[in-house]
Scaffold this motif. Structure first.
Motif, PDB file in Angstrom:
ATOM      1  N   MET A   1      13.364   9.333  10.065  1.00 17.48           N
ATOM      2  CA  MET A   1      13.388   9.737   8.667  1.00 17.48           C
ATOM      3  C   MET A   1      12.199  10.632   8.342  1.00 17.48           C
ATOM      4  SD  MET A   1      11.638   8.842   5.615  1.00 17.48           S
ATOM      5  CE  MET A   1      11.105   7.148   5.834  1.00 17.48           C
ATOM      6  N   VAL A   2      10.991  10.234   8.776  1.00 19.12           N
ATOM      7  CA  VAL A   2       9.794  11.030   8.483  1.00 19.12           C
ATOM      8  C   VAL A   2       9.893  12.403   9.147  1.00 19.12           C
ATOM      9  CG1 VAL A   2       7.285  11.145   8.668  1.00 19.12           C
ATOM     10  CG2 VAL A   2       8.387   8.952   8.198  1.00 19.12           C
ATOM     11  N   PHE A   3      10.353  12.432  10.399  1.00 17.30           N
ATOM     12  CA  PHE A   3      10.563  13.705  11.090  1.00 17.30           C
ATOM     13  C   PHE A   3      11.514  14.582  10.276  1.00 17.30           C
ATOM     14  CE2 PHE A   3      12.685  16.681  13.819  1.00 17.30           C
ATOM     15  CZ  PHE A   3      11.747  17.064  14.759  1.00 17.30           C
ATOM     16  N   GLY A   4      12.607  13.984   9.800  1.00 15.07           N
ATOM     17  CA  GLY A   4      13.584  14.740   9.032  1.00 15.07           C
ATOM     18  C   GLY A   4      13.009  15.302   7.751  1.00 15.07           C
TER      19      GLY A   4
ATOM     20  N   ILE B   1       3.863   7.584   1.340  1.00 16.33           N
ATOM     21  CA  ILE B   1       4.674   6.636   2.113  1.00 16.33           C
ATOM     22  C   ILE B   1       4.343   5.218   1.683  1.00 16.33           C
ATOM     23  CG2 ILE B   1       3.032   6.573   4.064  1.00 16.33           C
ATOM     24  CD1 ILE B   1       5.573   6.359   5.901  1.00 16.33           C
ATOM     25  N   ARG B   2       5.374   4.453   1.384  1.00 19.65           N
ATOM     26  CA  ARG B   2       5.233   3.059   0.985  1.00 19.65           C
ATOM     27  C   ARG B   2       5.162   2.212   2.246  1.00 19.65           C
ATOM     28  NH1 ARG B   2       6.914   1.182  -3.594  1.00 19.65           N
ATOM     29  NH2 ARG B   2       5.506   2.813  -4.259  1.00 19.65           N
TER      30      ARG B   2
ATOM     31  N   LEU C   1       0.841  -1.189   0.000  1.00 18.34           N
ATOM     32  CA  LEU C   1       0.000   0.000   0.000  1.00 18.34           C
ATOM     33  C   LEU C   1       0.879   1.243   0.000  1.00 18.34           C
ATOM     34  CD1 LEU C   1      -2.912   1.208   0.434  1.00 18.34           C
ATOM     35  CD2 LEU C   1      -2.426   1.089   2.885  1.00 18.34           C
ATOM     36  N   THR C   2       0.490   2.245  -0.776  1.00 16.60           N
ATOM     37  CA  THR C   2       1.147   3.546  -0.746  1.00 16.60           C
ATOM     38  C   THR C   2       0.109   4.584  -0.353  1.00 16.60           C
ATOM     39  OG1 THR C   2       2.705   2.892  -2.476  1.00 16.60           O
ATOM     40  CG2 THR C   2       2.485   5.242  -2.040  1.00 16.60           C
TER      41      THR C   2
ATOM     42  N   ILE D   1       9.888   5.513   2.445  1.00 11.70           N
ATOM     43  CA  ILE D   1       9.836   4.055   2.591  1.00 11.70           C
ATOM     44  C   ILE D   1       9.706   3.724   4.072  1.00 11.70           C
ATOM     45  CG2 ILE D   1      10.958   1.863   2.113  1.00 11.70           C
ATOM     46  CD1 ILE D   1      10.227   3.485  -0.401  1.00 11.70           C
ATOM     47  N   HIS D   2       8.582   3.127   4.454  1.00  8.26           N
ATOM     48  CA  HIS D   2       8.360   2.677   5.839  1.00  8.26           C
ATOM     49  C   HIS D   2       8.974   1.286   5.961  1.00  8.26           C
ATOM     50  CE1 HIS D   2       6.646   1.709   9.636  1.00  8.26           C
ATOM     51  NE2 HIS D   2       5.641   2.564   9.587  1.00  8.26           N
TER      52      HIS D   2
END
Length: 301
Positions: free
Chosen positions: A252-255, A20-21, A5-6, A274-275
């Motif tokens: 990473m998401v925070f960044g 987000i993947r 899912l994306t 990419i999760h």
């Protein structure tokens, strides 16, 4: 393996698009990059007629949990060389190690000093003398077979993105992504560890130059979190209904969100995050946070 899912991320800016993947949804126990990294290693182990997997990890290692589970599911014995001999008496208090043990993994606890020698020939020879023949999977699962699996994260449909972002632990996942990225794309890696030593590790596996490491979002180093990061994880879940793990993907998401605020990305950029999974580690982190009387990760609405 479930269909990947994306999801689109809610942003304050309409000049940038972020998706987000959801690699964390690949498998309930072997999520994200661990599924990718172990896939071809298991095929190779079977081809070599090995019946035992031996690997390395720490107290909250997603890799240890995943290796234990896939070993059980595929008929392998599993051995985990665990960093920190003080953990031997605390298995029942550690959700990750407890899960791995329930999957049948045998633990060998070593001091942090000895663990630093995990790639030395003499160290590995001692393990072979003790346990016999085994198929060796490096810490974090990173080797050429792991990178081959991680090359499958991106598909031809992902050519529409200008940037691909992922967290970096041992360098395997980003190496696979770089190798399968498109020439017009920039791959950004966000190390969960301090320092830029991972650049050399990644260069061992890739020749492309369309990548960069962003070194400012490790929150103090591997396994380190603070109330700001925990608050971000909880708020992100409220807004997007996507759980993030505090060791890797959340940083990473925070960044990326911070860089968007700082106008790092050109207008109209399309960004794919990419999760890489790791949700299993949250229970252990919450125990540590509770012990310090700090806010915990809470995915209740």
């Amino acid at each position: 393996m479930q269909e990947i899912l994306t999801q689109k991320i809610q942003l304050n800016s309409n000049k940038i698009s972020v998706c987000i993947r959801r690699e964390d949804l690949i498998h309930p126990f072997v999520s994200g990059n661990k599924f990718r990294k172990l896939k071809y290693n298991l095929i190779e182990a079977k081809a070599k007629n090995q019946d035992t997997l031996l690997t390395f990890g720490g107290a909250f290692s997603n890799h240890i949990a995943a290796a234990a589970f896939v070993g059980k599911q595929n008929g392998f014995k599993t051995i985990g060389i665990i960093r920190g001999d003080e953990l031997e008496s605390k298995i029942s208090e550690n959700p990750t190690l407890k899960f791995a043990q329930e999957c049948g993994m045998h633990f060998e606890f070593v001091t942090r000093e000895d663990y630093r020698h995990k790639t030395d020939v003499s160290f590995l020879d001692k393990l072979k003398q003790k346990f016999g023949e085994f198929y060796l999977i490096p810490e974090g699962g990173t080797n050429s077979f792991a990178i081959k699996g991680c090359e499958e994260i991106l598909t031809k449909d992902d050519s529409r993105y200008d940037f691909v972002c992922c967290v970096v632990g041992t360098g395997g996942t980003i190496s696979g992504i770089i190798r399968s990225s498109f020439s017009h794309q920039k791959v950004l890696g966000f190390p969960a560890l301090k320092g830029d030593f991972l650049k050399n590790e990644i260069r061992n596996f890739v020749q492309n130059e369309n990548w960069e490491l962003i070194l400012d979002y490790h929150f103090g180093g591997y396994g380190k979190v603070n109330p700001q990061l925990i608050a971000f994880i909880n708020q992100f879940y409220l807004e997007n209904k996507i759980p993030l793990d505090p060791i890797y993907t959340a940083k990473m998401v925070f960044g990326v969100m911070d860089l968007i605020e700082k106008n790092y990305f050109p207008e109209n950029s399309k960004i794919l995050l990419i999760h890489t999974g790791g949700i299993q580690g949250i229970a252990g982190i919450n125990l540590k946070l509770k012990a310090k009387k700090l806010p915990i990760i809470d995915f209740n609405d």
